[in-house]
Design an enzyme around this catalytic site. Structure first.
Site, PDB file in Angstrom:
ATOM      1  N   GLY A 142       0.837  -1.204   0.000  1.00 31.90           N
ATOM      2  CA  GLY A 142       0.000   0.000   0.000  1.00 31.90           C
ATOM      3  C   GLY A 142       0.865   1.244   0.000  1.00 31.90           C
ATOM      4  O   GLY A 142       0.596   2.212   0.699  1.00 31.90           O
ATOM      5  N   ALA A 143       1.930   1.214  -0.821  1.00 31.48           N
ATOM      6  CA  ALA A 143       2.922   2.295  -0.785  1.00 31.48           C
ATOM      7  C   ALA A 143       2.515   3.499  -1.621  1.00 31.48           C
ATOM      8  O   ALA A 143       3.299   4.434  -1.772  1.00 31.48           O
ATOM      9  CB  ALA A 143       4.279   1.761  -1.256  1.00 31.48           C
ATOM     10  N   SER A 175      -0.089   5.593  -1.132  1.00 37.11           N
ATOM     11  CA  SER A 175      -0.922   6.624  -0.490  1.00 37.11           C
ATOM     12  C   SER A 175      -0.589   6.701   0.998  1.00 37.11           C
ATOM     13  O   SER A 175      -0.009   5.771   1.559  1.00 37.11           O
ATOM     14  CB  SER A 175      -2.388   6.249  -0.692  1.00 37.11           C
ATOM     15  N   GLY A 176      -0.954   7.802   1.610  1.00 33.56           N
ATOM     16  CA  GLY A 176      -0.936   7.952   3.062  1.00 33.56           C
ATOM     17  C   GLY A 176       0.325   7.476   3.764  1.00 33.56           C
ATOM     18  O   GLY A 176       1.447   7.870   3.416  1.00 33.56           O
ATOM     19  N   GLY A 207       1.738   4.523   3.867  1.00 31.50           N
ATOM     20  CA  GLY A 207       2.624   3.657   3.089  1.00 31.50           C
ATOM     21  C   GLY A 207       3.580   4.470   2.235  1.00 31.50           C
ATOM     22  O   GLY A 207       4.781   4.186   2.167  1.00 31.50           O
ATOM     23  N   SER A 242      -4.476  -0.659  14.663  1.00 30.12           N
ATOM     24  CA  SER A 242      -4.986   0.635  15.075  1.00 30.12           C
ATOM     25  C   SER A 242      -5.726   0.501  16.392  1.00 30.12           C
ATOM     26  O   SER A 242      -6.137  -0.582  16.785  1.00 30.12           O
ATOM     27  CB  SER A 242      -5.885   1.233  13.996  1.00 30.12           C
ATOM     28  N   TYR A 266     -13.902  -3.578  10.475  1.00 29.38           N
ATOM     29  CA  TYR A 266     -12.571  -2.958  10.481  1.00 29.38           C
ATOM     30  C   TYR A 266     -11.852  -3.254  11.799  1.00 29.38           C
ATOM     31  O   TYR A 266     -10.687  -3.688  11.810  1.00 29.38           O
ATOM     32  CB  TYR A 266     -12.706  -1.446  10.269  1.00 29.38           C
TER      33      TYR A 266
HETATM   34  N1  LIG Z   1      -5.116   6.885   8.838  1.00 26.66           N
HETATM   35  C1  LIG Z   1      -5.246   6.521  10.100  1.00 26.66           C
HETATM   36  O1  LIG Z   1      -5.673   7.309  10.942  1.00 26.66           O
HETATM   37  C2  LIG Z   1      -4.852   5.143  10.543  1.00 26.66           C
HETATM   38  C3  LIG Z   1      -4.887   4.835  11.889  1.00 26.66           C
HETATM   39  C4  LIG Z   1      -4.518   3.573  12.324  1.00 26.66           C
HETATM   40  C5  LIG Z   1      -4.123   2.630  11.387  1.00 26.66           C
HETATM   41  N2  LIG Z   1      -4.119   2.915  10.067  1.00 26.66           N
HETATM   42  C6  LIG Z   1      -3.711   1.878   9.116  1.00 26.66           C
HETATM   43  O2  LIG Z   1      -2.667   2.346   8.306  1.00 26.66           O
HETATM   44  C7  LIG Z   1      -2.676   1.622   7.083  1.00 26.66           C
HETATM   45  C8  LIG Z   1      -2.512   2.582   5.918  1.00 26.66           C
HETATM   46  O3  LIG Z   1      -3.663   3.379   5.802  1.00 26.66           O
HETATM   47  P1  LIG Z   1      -3.675   4.899   5.331  1.00 26.66           P
HETATM   48  O4  LIG Z   1      -4.317   5.643   6.445  1.00 26.66           O
HETATM   49  O5  LIG Z   1      -2.367   5.328   4.824  1.00 26.66           O
HETATM   50  O6  LIG Z   1      -4.806   4.791   4.160  1.00 26.66           O
HETATM   51  P2  LIG Z   1      -4.765   5.103   2.606  1.00 26.66           P
HETATM   52  O7  LIG Z   1      -4.269   6.492   2.364  1.00 26.66           O
HETATM   53  O8  LIG Z   1      -6.134   4.769   2.143  1.00 26.66           O
HETATM   54  O9  LIG Z   1      -3.727   4.052   2.023  1.00 26.66           O
HETATM   55  C9  LIG Z   1      -4.011   2.693   1.927  1.00 26.66           C
HETATM   56  C10 LIG Z   1      -3.098   2.033   0.935  1.00 26.66           C
HETATM   57  O10 LIG Z   1      -3.417   0.641   0.834  1.00 26.66           O
HETATM   58  C11 LIG Z   1      -3.545   0.309  -0.543  1.00 26.66           C
HETATM   59  N3  LIG Z   1      -4.464  -0.806  -0.763  1.00 26.66           N
HETATM   60  C12 LIG Z   1      -5.778  -0.849  -0.472  1.00 26.66           C
HETATM   61  N4  LIG Z   1      -6.303  -2.021  -0.855  1.00 26.66           N
HETATM   62  C13 LIG Z   1      -5.295  -2.732  -1.403  1.00 26.66           C
HETATM   63  C14 LIG Z   1      -5.202  -4.010  -2.005  1.00 26.66           C
HETATM   64  N5  LIG Z   1      -6.263  -4.820  -2.136  1.00 26.66           N
HETATM   65  N6  LIG Z   1      -4.008  -4.436  -2.464  1.00 26.66           N
HETATM   66  C15 LIG Z   1      -2.931  -3.629  -2.354  1.00 26.66           C
HETATM   67  N7  LIG Z   1      -2.942  -2.418  -1.805  1.00 26.66           N
HETATM   68  C16 LIG Z   1      -4.117  -1.964  -1.335  1.00 26.66           C
HETATM   69  C17 LIG Z   1      -4.046   1.571  -1.198  1.00 26.66           C
HETATM   70  O11 LIG Z   1      -3.776   1.505  -2.587  1.00 26.66           O
HETATM   71  P3  LIG Z   1      -4.325   2.618  -3.629  1.00 26.66           P
HETATM   72  O12 LIG Z   1      -3.370   3.764  -3.520  1.00 26.66           O
HETATM   73  O13 LIG Z   1      -4.232   1.921  -4.940  1.00 26.66           O
HETATM   74  O14 LIG Z   1      -5.703   2.969  -3.241  1.00 26.66           O
HETATM   75  C18 LIG Z   1      -3.245   2.620  -0.460  1.00 26.66           C
HETATM   76  O15 LIG Z   1      -1.962   2.750  -1.012  1.00 26.66           O
HETATM   77  C19 LIG Z   1      -3.960   0.817   7.078  1.00 26.66           C
HETATM   78  O16 LIG Z   1      -3.657  -0.520   7.417  1.00 26.66           O
HETATM   79  C20 LIG Z   1      -4.791   1.472   8.155  1.00 26.66           C
HETATM   80  O17 LIG Z   1      -5.692   0.567   8.729  1.00 26.66           O
HETATM   81  C21 LIG Z   1      -4.468   4.168   9.616  1.00 26.66           C
END
Ligand SMILES: NC(=O)c1ccc[n+]([C@@H]2O[C@H](COP(=O)([O-])OP(=O)(O)OC[C@H]3O[C@@H](n4cnc5c(N)ncnc54)[C@H](OP(=O)(O)O)[C@@H]3O)[C@@H](O)[C@H]2O)c1
Ligand SMILES: *[C@@H]1O[C@H](CO)[C@@H](O)[C@H](O)[C@H]1NC(C)=O
Ligand SMILES: *[C@H]1O[C@@H](CO)[C@@H](O)[C@@H](O)[C@H]1NC(C)=O
Length: 334
Positions: free
Chosen positions: A60-61, A63-64, A66, A196, A232
């Site tokens: 998931g590199a 976006s966000g 990653g 999380s 989730y």
């Molecule tokens: N944001 C928060 O507040 C928070 C808090 C606690 C934990 N987390 C965890 O942190 C992690 C990263 O989340 P983020 O907040 O950075 O969200 P994000 O911006 O939505 O990024 C998620 C990434 O995962 C990729 N992805 C989604 N489905 C996929 C699949 N089937 N195969 C391969 N890649 C896939 C997405 O790809 P695309 O770019 O192609 O969409 C995106 O690069 C998650 O596990 C989330 O649960 C986040």
């Protein structure tokens, strides 16, 4: 406000997110406060022999968190393998990191974590690439970051719930496929799983086949609302439990350690499936409470987990000897 947002606003799942998740987040902060906000652990990257570049894989590199982790680990001197589901986004992410760090070592691979076939294909391409590149074929770090917050029940080609497969079963399978390469490292290697604070809301952990197909929280036929919050939370608790278990199984017998990292709340695209006005409002509320972080800051928890030195028996992540495997002392949020 549109109809969808209104409907969501009236659903118990929305209020579960708004109330229980907020309480869990506060709980995490209280624990960190209670355990003492130790100095950040020293970040030391492993140095394989002959000055070769250690290899890390970030899922998931694109976006966000990653993307922030991939850029930061490249800066730490890793050869970063960016794994993502969109070839176009992978290309753009690599270009962007390369623009800021012209000498970064990057390599992109397409993988869909919601597909067993795709994970297996990625596993073999990566293995082949590592073998061609390296006299001592191994990887040093795996960051299981990819994750989604799905608003509807979607069944994958493997017959599972898409959110459960993406957040938990996919990373589980990938970790197992990459384990031989992680174990082959001459310096201690590491798996970092993104979890999380929301796992605190789960009341019972039930890992039966129906649960994995997304049927644990009541039947969701088409049209019925999807238990997005409960599902989730469930995936994040599974991730945490398996991190503990894998660590327990591996750290004595091999150089591989597994650490779960919880970044707190970070402003990313994780809420992309929710109505825009709701995620906008959630971010606004969190920002005014000073609980919202930018990806570049939030990724600190991931880097600490990735780069902390392994210690004998357990992993001491924080200055005052707190152990990551002590469930009452989370190493987050920062
Ligand atoms: N944001 C928060 O507040 C928070 C808090 C606690 C934990 N987390 C965890 O942190 C992690 C990263 O989340 P983020 O907040 O950075 O969200 P994000 O911006 O939505 O990024 C998620 C990434 O995962 C990729 N992805 C989604 N489905 C996929 C699949 N089937 N195969 C391969 N890649 C896939 C997405 O790809 P695309 O770019 O192609 O969409 C995106 O690069 C998650 O596990 C989330 O649960 C986040
Ligand atoms: C581990 O490294 C050795 C060489 O050091 C190599 O021959 C072997 O194929 C590697 N194992 C894996 C699983 O890549
Ligand atoms: C993190 O730690 C354990 C969890 O499985 C490992 O088995 C590995 O699979 C990794 N990923 C997940 C999803 O937990």
């Amino acid at each position: 406000m549109d109809r969808e947002a209104l409907r969501m606003l009236c659903s118990p799942q929305f209020w579960r997110m708004a109330v229980l998740w907020a309480l869990s987040l506060l709980h995490s902060y209280l624990l960190v406060f209670h355990c003492g906000r130790a100095d950040a652990p020293r970040r030391r990257r492993p140095r394989p022999a002959e000055g070769r570049c250690p290899i890390c894989v970030v899922t998931g590199a694109t976006s966000g968190l990653g993307r922030a982790a991939a850029a930061a680990l490249a800066r730490e001197g890793y050869h970063v393998v960016l794994a993502g589901r969109s070839t176009q986004l992978l290309y753009e992410t690599v270009q962007e990191i390369q623009r800021q760090q012209p000498d970064a070592h990057l390599k992109e691979f397409q993988v869909d974590l919601a597909s067993f076939k795709s994970i297996k294909k990625f596993g073999s391409s990566l293995k082949q690439w590592v073998h061609e590149k390296n006299v001592e074929p191994s990887i040093q770090l795996l960051v299981n970051n990819a994750g989604i917050l799905a608003k509807s029940h979607r069944i994958t080609e493997d017959g599972l719930d898409e959110m459960i497969q993406t957040n938990y079963i996919g990373p589980f399978m990938l970790t197992n496929i990459l384990l031989p390469l992680l174990k082959n490292s001459s310096v201690p290697s590491r798996v970092v799983n993104l979890t999380s604070f929301t796992h605190r809301c789960v009341s019972g952990l039930d890992v039966c086949e129906d649960a994995l197909r997304g049927m644990k929280f009541g039947r969701c036929s088409i049209g019925e609302s999807y238990p997005l919050a409960s599902t989730y939370e469930y995936t994040k608790l599974c991730m945490l439990m398996f991190s503990y278990e894998l660590h327990r199984q591996l750290h004595m017998s091999s150089g591989v350690s597994v650490i779960a990292a919880d970044p707190g709340v970070v402003e990313t695209k994780i809420m992309r499936e929710l109505p825009e006005c709701l995620s906008w409002f959630a971010f606004l509320a969190l920002r005014s409470l000073k609980l919202l972080q930018e990806p570049d800051t939030g990724v600190g928890a991931v880097l600490d987990a990735a780069l902390a030195l392994p210690s004998l028996g357990s992993i001491s992540l924080e200055g005052k000897g707190e152990r990551s495997d002590r469930p009452d002392c989370p190493m987050t949020p920062r």
